[in-house]
Design a protein around this motif. Structure first.
Motif, PDB file in Angstrom:
ATOM      1  N   UNK A  86       0.808  -1.217   0.000  1.00 59.35           N
ATOM      2  CA  UNK A  86       0.000   0.000   0.000  1.00 59.35           C
ATOM      3  C   UNK A  86       0.837   1.261   0.000  1.00 59.35           C
ATOM      4  N   UNK A  87       0.533   2.169   0.941  1.00 59.06           N
ATOM      5  CA  UNK A  87       1.236   3.445   1.025  1.00 59.06           C
ATOM      6  C   UNK A  87       2.422   3.428   1.986  1.00 59.06           C
ATOM      7  N   UNK A  88       2.797   2.244   2.437  1.00 61.02           N
ATOM      8  CA  UNK A  88       3.902   2.156   3.389  1.00 61.02           C
ATOM      9  C   UNK A  88       5.257   2.370   2.728  1.00 61.02           C
ATOM     10  N   UNK A  89       5.330   2.162   1.419  1.00 60.75           N
ATOM     11  CA  UNK A  89       6.611   2.314   0.711  1.00 60.75           C
ATOM     12  C   UNK A  89       6.336   2.525  -0.768  1.00 60.75           C
ATOM     13  N   UNK A 272       9.311  13.995   5.732  1.00 59.75           N
ATOM     14  CA  UNK A 272       8.057  13.289   5.977  1.00 59.75           C
ATOM     15  C   UNK A 272       8.214  11.791   5.743  1.00 59.75           C
ATOM     16  N   UNK A 273       8.933  11.440   4.678  1.00 61.68           N
ATOM     17  CA  UNK A 273       9.155  10.023   4.374  1.00 61.68           C
ATOM     18  C   UNK A 273       9.940   9.363   5.500  1.00 61.68           C
ATOM     19  N   UNK A 274      10.979  10.037   5.969  1.00 59.23           N
ATOM     20  CA  UNK A 274      11.831   9.467   7.004  1.00 59.23           C
ATOM     21  C   UNK A 274      11.135   9.378   8.357  1.00 59.23           C
ATOM     22  N   UNK A 275      10.065  10.126   8.534  1.00 62.40           N
ATOM     23  CA  UNK A 275       9.392  10.173   9.826  1.00 62.40           C
ATOM     24  C   UNK A 275       7.985   9.570   9.810  1.00 62.40           C
ATOM     25  N   UNK A 276       7.756   8.628   8.901  1.00 65.81           N
ATOM     26  CA  UNK A 276       6.485   7.889   8.842  1.00 65.81           C
ATOM     27  C   UNK A 276       5.281   8.809   8.667  1.00 65.81           C
ATOM     28  N   UNK A 277       5.455   9.857   7.865  1.00 69.86           N
ATOM     29  CA  UNK A 277       4.371  10.806   7.619  1.00 69.86           C
ATOM     30  C   UNK A 277       4.094  10.970   6.125  1.00 69.86           C
ATOM     31  N   UNK A 278       4.368   9.912   5.366  1.00 70.25           N
ATOM     32  CA  UNK A 278       4.183   9.983   3.906  1.00 70.25           C
ATOM     33  C   UNK A 278       2.748  10.328   3.525  1.00 70.25           C
ATOM     34  N   UNK A 279       1.788   9.978   4.381  1.00 72.64           N
ATOM     35  CA  UNK A 279       0.386  10.253   4.065  1.00 72.64           C
ATOM     36  C   UNK A 279       0.094  11.754   3.955  1.00 72.64           C
ATOM     37  N   UNK A 280       1.005  12.580   4.472  1.00 75.42           N
ATOM     38  CA  UNK A 280       0.788  14.028   4.421  1.00 75.42           C
ATOM     39  C   UNK A 280       1.494  14.709   3.257  1.00 75.42           C
ATOM     40  N   UNK A 281       2.270  13.951   2.467  1.00 72.19           N
ATOM     41  CA  UNK A 281       3.004  14.561   1.355  1.00 72.19           C
ATOM     42  C   UNK A 281       2.088  15.311   0.382  1.00 72.19           C
ATOM     43  N   UNK A 282       0.882  14.809   0.063  1.00 66.53           N
ATOM     44  CA  UNK A 282       0.008  15.577  -0.844  1.00 66.53           C
ATOM     45  C   UNK A 282      -0.378  16.947  -0.308  1.00 66.53           C
ATOM     46  N   UNK A 283      -0.163  17.187   0.990  1.00 63.12           N
ATOM     47  CA  UNK A 283      -0.542  18.474   1.585  1.00 63.12           C
ATOM     48  C   UNK A 283       0.602  19.478   1.605  1.00 63.12           C
ATOM     49  N   UNK A 284       1.762  19.113   1.037  1.00 61.19           N
ATOM     50  CA  UNK A 284       2.879  20.060   0.925  1.00 61.19           C
ATOM     51  C   UNK A 284       2.624  20.951  -0.294  1.00 61.19           C
ATOM     52  N   UNK A 285       2.575  22.241  -0.070  1.00 60.89           N
ATOM     53  CA  UNK A 285       2.326  23.187  -1.160  1.00 60.89           C
ATOM     54  C   UNK A 285       3.525  24.111  -1.324  1.00 60.89           C
ATOM     55  N   UNK A 286       3.989  24.239  -2.546  1.00 65.24           N
ATOM     56  CA  UNK A 286       5.056  25.206  -2.850  1.00 65.24           C
ATOM     57  C   UNK A 286       4.381  26.454  -3.410  1.00 65.24           C
ATOM     58  N   UNK A 287       4.389  27.524  -2.621  1.00 63.13           N
ATOM     59  CA  UNK A 287       3.735  28.743  -3.079  1.00 63.13           C
ATOM     60  C   UNK A 287       3.903  29.874  -2.081  1.00 63.13           C
ATOM     61  N   UNK A 288       3.328  31.029  -2.408  1.00 63.30           N
ATOM     62  CA  UNK A 288       3.425  32.239  -1.607  1.00 63.30           C
ATOM     63  C   UNK A 288       2.279  32.274  -0.593  1.00 63.30           C
ATOM     64  N   UNK A 289       2.570  31.935   0.654  1.00 62.37           N
ATOM     65  CA  UNK A 289       1.543  31.848   1.689  1.00 62.37           C
ATOM     66  C   UNK A 289       0.845  33.177   1.921  1.00 62.37           C
ATOM     67  N   UNK A 290       1.591  34.258   1.879  1.00 58.28           N
ATOM     68  CA  UNK A 290       1.024  35.573   2.205  1.00 58.28           C
ATOM     69  C   UNK A 290       0.112  36.072   1.099  1.00 58.28           C
TER      70      UNK A 290
END
Length: 539
Positions: A86-89, A272-290
């Protein structure tokens, strides 16, 4: 394997990869960082897949040669294995493993066909699991054409072969069962050579572990948290996010982040991968927060941030002044200075954005320049007043100077809680803690574990400790012009010592004797001065 052994092993691999880059003319080159992080990521994905596959299939676990056993596995059985993982690797084929590349490293066109081709295929086939997207929705790839960093095409095969040779005899499989939190140490080691003012200024993305740990321990001081949402609007490499996720429990929270830097987004993905948080990778956004926040409609239970303090945002400053931004930036927007536009206090926008993004039961911890907590006017004062009047101020910790090796700016940590007790606001002055150590060319202050615990306990247990912490009420803060500095609330101390009447008379006699002696000495000096004056003549 102990944590120290694993860290040592990983540092050795990083050094080996650096050595390969140096041997092919890429030492300290701008591309060296990308090569090392991407090759390290490939190694991690390879070993994580093998670890998960062995847990599921006993034939693979017992095989003397995993590569041969996996190649011999029927296609249907392999698909079933991928489904179980599954999403474990990442889902890797036999041709995508490091041992396969090593076995074929002498093949013609190895760099382009085997090495680069394999990494690009892994990226494409696992795009839904590991890709970072921008505000426009475009997803990036995990790997570059690494061989193309070598300009001399005749050296590319040898370069990629040398990289594979460094990977094949090292295994991280045991680490996955040990569950050590090693990444903060590895990350700091990995980026120490890239903290220069030219090129990639990675110091701005790294928050000291002590600061991150204190923020997480104070924010997460309850148990049985589930389905928590955690957000960082200026995430950098994600050190703050990792610490709070560990405090909550990786399975009990979902990470959300934004950052304008491509480098930091890639490093956060690895984190995130190294810390067992791969499920959150889709929530990483590259952009201007302000200017263009992706999560403007979401409200978060936990927010952590070490935002950039100063940055030139003059190009879009007028856009932020429009009515549509006024609710979010209620206290105002810093003006464009006549000189040094790079000194614009963008962190004030991040604080307001964080306040806007908190859920009704939300909590936040924000690193701010210490000057923010006492400024008498302007946007700083308006934000502090709002926090107090809304009853959102939980407390402030003023940190020691040079807690960040990369900057001499004194910092404090601002704690916000929408459910805070306005009559028990805790202000901590930790500025005198820590010891100064040499960190490269810089001086850095390091806190001991006991000092970290002292800060955390003072805040969580609402302790008033002489010359260290105070617990104040809203009315007291208002009386002090909304100052958040603990030192302004420390009382003037007058020490009293009980003595007997005899001791009192003895002390007074000593004072009289001393004064009489001084008076006599003064008379002698007066006579000597007059004598000298009489001897002065005009020539």
């Amino acid at each position: 394997m102990t944590e120290l052994e694993f860290i040592t092993k990983t540092k050795a691999l990083i050094d080996d990869l650096k050595s390969v880059c140096a041997n092919y003319g890429l030492g300290n080159d701008a591309s060296e960082f990308n090569i090392i992080t991407q090759v390290f990521l490939y190694k991690y994905l390879n070993d994580k897949f093998i670890y998960e596959a062995k847990k599921i299939d006993k034939d693979l676990a017992q095989a003397d040669d995993f590569q041969k056993a996996y190649e011999a596995m029927p296609e249907e059985k392999r698909k079933f294995l991928h489904g179980r993982i599954g999403n474990k690797a990442a889902k890797l084929t036999p041709e995508q493993l490091i041992t396969y590349l090593f076995n074929n490293s002498n093949s013609d066109n190895f760099a382009e066909t085997y090495f680069d081709g394999t990494l690009l295929n892994i990226s494409t086939e696992n795009v839904s699991l590991y890709s970072v997207k921008s505000t426009t929705g475009v997803k990036d790839k995990m790997f570059d054409n690494i061989s193309q960093f070598i300009r001399d095409s005749s050296q590319r095969d040898a370069f990629c072969r040398a990289l594979i040779n460094k990977l094949v005899n090292v295994s991280f499989e045991r680490m996955f069962s040990e569950k050590y939190d090693f990444f903060a140490t590895i990350f700091e080691y990995l980026i120490k050579d890239y903290n220069s003012d030219s090129g990639g200024k990675y110091a701005e993305y790294y928050t000291p572990h002590a600061v991150a740990h204190i923020m997480a321990a104070i924010l997460v001081n309850e148990t049985d948290i589930s389905n928590a949402t955690v957000y960082d609007p200026s995430a950098g490499s994600g050190t703050l996010l990792m610490n709070i996720a560990h405090a909550i429990g990786e399975k009990n929270c979902t990470i959300y982040s934004e950052d304008i830097s491509q480098k930091s987004a890639n490093m956060l993905r690895l984190n995130l991968i190294l810390n067992s948080l791969s499920h959150s990778i889709p929530n990483i956004i590259k952009g201007n927060t302000i200017l263009q926040p992706s999560y403007i409609k979401e409200k978060f239970q936990y927010i952590v941030s070490n935002p950039p303090f100063k940055l030139d945002f003059s190009d879009y400053r007028e856009d932020l002044a429009k009515d549509s931004f006024k609710e979010r930036f209620f206290a105002g927007i810093p003006n464009v200075p006549n000189t040094k536009k790079e000194s614009m206090a963008i962190y004030l926008l991040f604080i307001q954005h964080i306040m806007y993004s908190l859920a009704p039961n939300g909590k936040a911890a924000v690193v701010v320049p210490t000057g923010f907590i006492t400024a008498q006017s302007g946007i700083e004062r308006k934000i502090r007043e709002a926090l107090v009047e809304r009853g959102w101020l939980r407390g402030v910790v003023s940190m020691p100077s040079n807690i960040f090796a990369s900057t001499g700016t004194n910092v404090s940590i601002l704690f916000i809680d929408k459910k805070a007790n306005s009559d028990k606001v805790v202000l901590v002055d930790a500025s005198k803690l820590g010891e100064t150590v040499k960190d490269g060319k810089n001086q850095r202050t390091k806190l001991t574990d006991a000092e970290e615990r002292r800060i955390i306990d003072a805040m969580n247990k609402k302790q008033a400790i002489e010359d260290f912490s105070v617990v104040v009420k809203k009315a007291q803060i208002v009386e002090k012009n909304y100052s958040f500095s603990a030192g302004q609330y420390f009382g003037l101390k007058i020490e009293y010592v009980d003595i007997t009447a005899k001791e009192f008379r003895s002390k007074m006699e000593c004072f009289e004797d001393r004064l009489n002696a001084l008076f006599k000495e003064g008379e002698k000096l007066d006579k000597e001065i007059i004598k000298q004056l009489k001897g002065v003549i005009y020539e």
